[in-house]
Design an enzyme around this catalytic site. Structure first.
Site, PDB file in Angstrom:
ATOM      1  N   HIS A 143    -108.607  26.816 -62.028  1.00  0.00           N
ATOM      2  CA  HIS A 143    -109.972  27.294 -61.826  1.00  0.00           C
ATOM      3  C   HIS A 143    -110.387  27.339 -60.361  1.00  0.00           C
ATOM      4  O   HIS A 143    -111.196  28.175 -59.963  1.00  0.00           O
ATOM      5  CB  HIS A 143    -110.935  26.386 -62.597  1.00  0.00           C
ATOM      6  CG  HIS A 143    -112.259  27.002 -62.895  1.00  0.00           C
ATOM      7  ND1 HIS A 143    -113.046  26.591 -63.943  1.00  0.00           N
ATOM      8  CD2 HIS A 143    -112.951  28.015 -62.306  1.00  0.00           C
ATOM      9  CE1 HIS A 143    -114.154  27.310 -63.978  1.00  0.00           C
ATOM     10  NE2 HIS A 143    -114.126  28.177 -62.993  1.00  0.00           N
ATOM     11  N   TYR A 194    -117.119  25.123 -68.339  1.00  0.00           N
ATOM     12  CA  TYR A 194    -118.309  25.747 -68.903  1.00  0.00           C
ATOM     13  C   TYR A 194    -118.836  25.014 -70.137  1.00  0.00           C
ATOM     14  O   TYR A 194    -119.998  25.172 -70.501  1.00  0.00           O
ATOM     15  CB  TYR A 194    -118.037  27.201 -69.303  1.00  0.00           C
ATOM     16  CG  TYR A 194    -117.544  28.113 -68.221  1.00  0.00           C
ATOM     17  CD1 TYR A 194    -117.644  27.773 -66.875  1.00  0.00           C
ATOM     18  CD2 TYR A 194    -116.967  29.336 -68.542  1.00  0.00           C
ATOM     19  CE1 TYR A 194    -117.177  28.617 -65.888  1.00  0.00           C
ATOM     20  CE2 TYR A 194    -116.511  30.191 -67.559  1.00  0.00           C
ATOM     21  CZ  TYR A 194    -116.610  29.827 -66.226  1.00  0.00           C
ATOM     22  OH  TYR A 194    -116.141  30.671 -65.264  1.00  0.00           O
TER      23      TYR A 194
END
Length: 326
Positions: free
Chosen positions: A149, A93
């Protein structure tokens, strides 16, 4: 102190503790007692938590951080000032380094905030380095919750199950050495989870997946919950789709807060997830909505409405689809 930068030496120990008990209704467990050692929620109150393997008492409702282009520090600060105790980010991110500044602007101590971050597959070739890099960005000595992730990666020429097993072994080592208190996964489908439960010495503490009224992977959710793996929902609003669904608006209209204000569609869906023992991390870049999303502890959905929301599944995904990854 969590707020002190320390390049990872993997020297600390892990924390353990007692289990909490769930005191709120759910669609599947309202008539049978919960017997899991981990993954059991405390009573659904503003400070409600769920105990993870590794000893982290994870707040059941947090704030998901957007990618750097959509990040709003004011929304994070507003949520923290309203009592939010969980922030979810990821190396992918680009917002790990934004968190310390937001906390400094808030009325909370950094040591009181639980932070989750994630390993992107592109960094799987040197996981200790990736863990260190995230710690430095977050200005912390130890990760609260550190996740894989995505289930697809390559490590030393290995892919698929073998690569996931190797990555997981490295997370287990990181936990043993004190780099992370709890370790888990994100976007793992049922097949990935079954394989990992077979391969792992330490089962994952958490699986963060897409869950909302139109995406209800009930078999995966049950498998995780039965194994003491906490299910954490991202994209609970289906990227805004719930706000255009008259059925959800009609259900929300049946409830009011203690101060007689109306329950919103967002609050209705978040409460539905929590009553299913699914913790969640809604995103918002609007400070007012970031605060309003946390107002879900002064009403309770009826069994009828829980069942009704459970019929909305259409297998719609609004983000990445890991179902084709072997």
């Amino acid at each position: 102190s969590k707020a002190t930068v320390s390049v990872l030496n993997w020297h600390c120990g892990c924390v353990c503790g007692v289990d909490a008990r769930m005191a709120a209704a759910s669609t599947s467990s309202s008539t049978s007692p919960l017997k899991r050692s981990y993954g059991t929620m405390s009573a659904l109150q503003p400070d409600a938590t769920v105990r993870l393997r590794g000893g982290v008492d994870l707040p059941v409702l947090g704030l998901g951080l957007s990618h750097n282009g959509g990040y709003c520090e004011d929304a994070v600060v507003a949520a923290l000032n309203a009592g939010c105790g969980l922030l979810d980010t990821a190396a992918r991110y680009g917002t790990e380094g934004c968190i310390p500044q937001a906390v400094r602007r808030s009325n909370q101590a950094y040591s009181d905030i639980t932070v989750t971050t994630k390993l992107w597959p592109g960094a799987a070739g040197d996981i200790p380095r990736a863990i260190n890099k995230s710690l430095q960005a977050l200005e912390r000595e130890q990760h609260d919750v550190y996740l894989l992730h995505w289930p697809e990666m390559e490590i030393a020429g290995r892919r698929g199950r073998a690569a996931r097993a190797e990555a997981w072994r490295q997370l287990e080592l990181a936990q043993e050495k004190g780099a992370a208190r709890a370790i888990g996964v994100s976007n793992f489908e049922l097949s990935h989870m079954e394989q990992l439960l077979e391969d792992a010495a330490t089962p994952p503490a958490l699986n963060q997946i897409e869950v909302h009224p139109y995406q209800q992977p009930d078999t995966l959710i049950k498998r995780c919950q039965d194994a003491g793996v906490v299910v954490q929902a991202y994209s609970p609003f289906a990227k805004g789709a719930i706000f255009h669904d008259a059925r959800i608006a009609d259900i929300a209209a049946c409830y009011k807060h203690a101060d007689e204000t109306a329950v919103t569609a967002a609050q209705c869906v978040l409460r539905w997830l929590l009553q299913r023992e699914i913790v969640t991390i809604p995103k918002s870049t609007n400070p007012r909505r970031a605060v309003a999303n946390a107002a879900v502890f002064d009403f309770e959905l009826s069994d009828k409405h829980m069942r009704e929301l459970g019929t909305f599944h259409s297998n719609m995904r609004v983000t990445w689809d890991p179902s084709s990854i072997p």
